[in-house]
Every structure is written in C-alpha cells, then in structure tokens.
Design an enzyme around this catalytic site. Structure first.
Site, PDB file in Angstrom:
ATOM      1  CG  ASP A   1      -5.288  -4.234  -1.497  1.00  0.00           C
ATOM      2  OD1 ASP A   1      -4.572  -5.148  -1.059  1.00  0.00           O
ATOM      3  OD2 ASP A   1      -5.926  -3.471  -0.755  1.00  0.00           O
TER       4      ASP A   1
ATOM      5  CG  HIS B   1      -1.753  -1.268   1.314  1.00  0.00           C
ATOM      6  ND1 HIS B   1      -2.495  -1.801   0.292  1.00  0.00           N
ATOM      7  CD2 HIS B   1      -1.883  -2.118   2.348  1.00  0.00           C
ATOM      8  CE1 HIS B   1      -3.061  -2.922   0.696  1.00  0.00           C
ATOM      9  NE2 HIS B   1      -2.698  -3.150   1.938  1.00  0.00           N
TER      10      HIS B   1
END
Length: 127
Positions: free
Chosen positions: A82, A13
């Site tokens: 993701d 991230h």
C-alpha cells in the site's frame, strides 16, 4: 450485483471488514464465496486502516481475517504494501508490515504463491 460483473474482483485492504464484527460481517461470506468460486482476489494490505489496536500491538486484531483469507483460497491472495500510504500523515513501519505477512503464512510454498505466482497471474495473466 457482484455476481453479474464480467471480470474478476480484487478486494483490497483485507476486505475492509469492520474489525469489531470481522469475519462475522455479512460481507465476509460474500467475499469468501467469490474467492472460492475463482471470481475474486484478496489483497493482504494496509492492516493499519481498520485495526483498533494499532502498531503498538502489531495490528493483531486483523490477524484472524488475514489468515482466514489465506486458508479460504491461498491461490487467490496477493500481498500489497500500500506504499506510498498517501492517506496517512505518518506512514507505517514497512518492516512491521513485512513481519505481518510472514506471521500470517504457514509455509514457504504459500508465501511464494502470495508474493510471486499469484501476483503474476492476477496482474500479468501468467500461469
């Protein structure tokens, strides 16, 4: 503590740096050093998690950090969707996420590295 770990580290991230401080956050220097030393990887994933401007402005407030990690060590960067976005009630637009990686990478060779050869090295130990 991170220096003592006997394995490579994967920061996901975009390193989850607070957007307000971004690359000025003290953790950014630690991540950068580990990447330059060949001890860490950066996953360009989930720009929506820390963006303050959201999808209406294409998460543009995380662009600087993403481009920075690529510049620091393109050979230590991978992209991730993701998916399936289990932490969200409304999943992000996959096309927008793909557009982000294309906007962050300046050349085809780096894009191939980030999408193909780097993941092969990180996940399967392939050179």
């Amino acid at each position: 503590m991170l220096d003592r770990l006997p394995v490579d580290i994967v920061f996901d991230h975009l390193g989850r740096l607070p957007v307000a401080r971004g690359l000025d956050h003290p953790a950014a220097a630690i991540i950068e050093r580990l990447m330059r030393d060949g001890r860490a990887w950066m996953k360009l994933s989930a720009p929506y998690l820390d963006s303050l401007v959201g999808s209406d402005r294409a998460y543009e407030d995380v662009d600087r950090a993403a481009r920075h990690w690529i510049k620091v060590a393109a050979e230590r960067v991978v992209w991730g969707s993701d998916w399936p976005h289990t932490s969200l009630k409304q999943p992000p637009d996959t096309a927008l996420l793909m557009e982000k990686i294309f906007s962050w990478v300046e050349d085809q060779a780096s894009l191939d590295r980030i999408l193909v050869s780097n993941p092969a090295r990180l996940y399967w130990g392939m050179a």
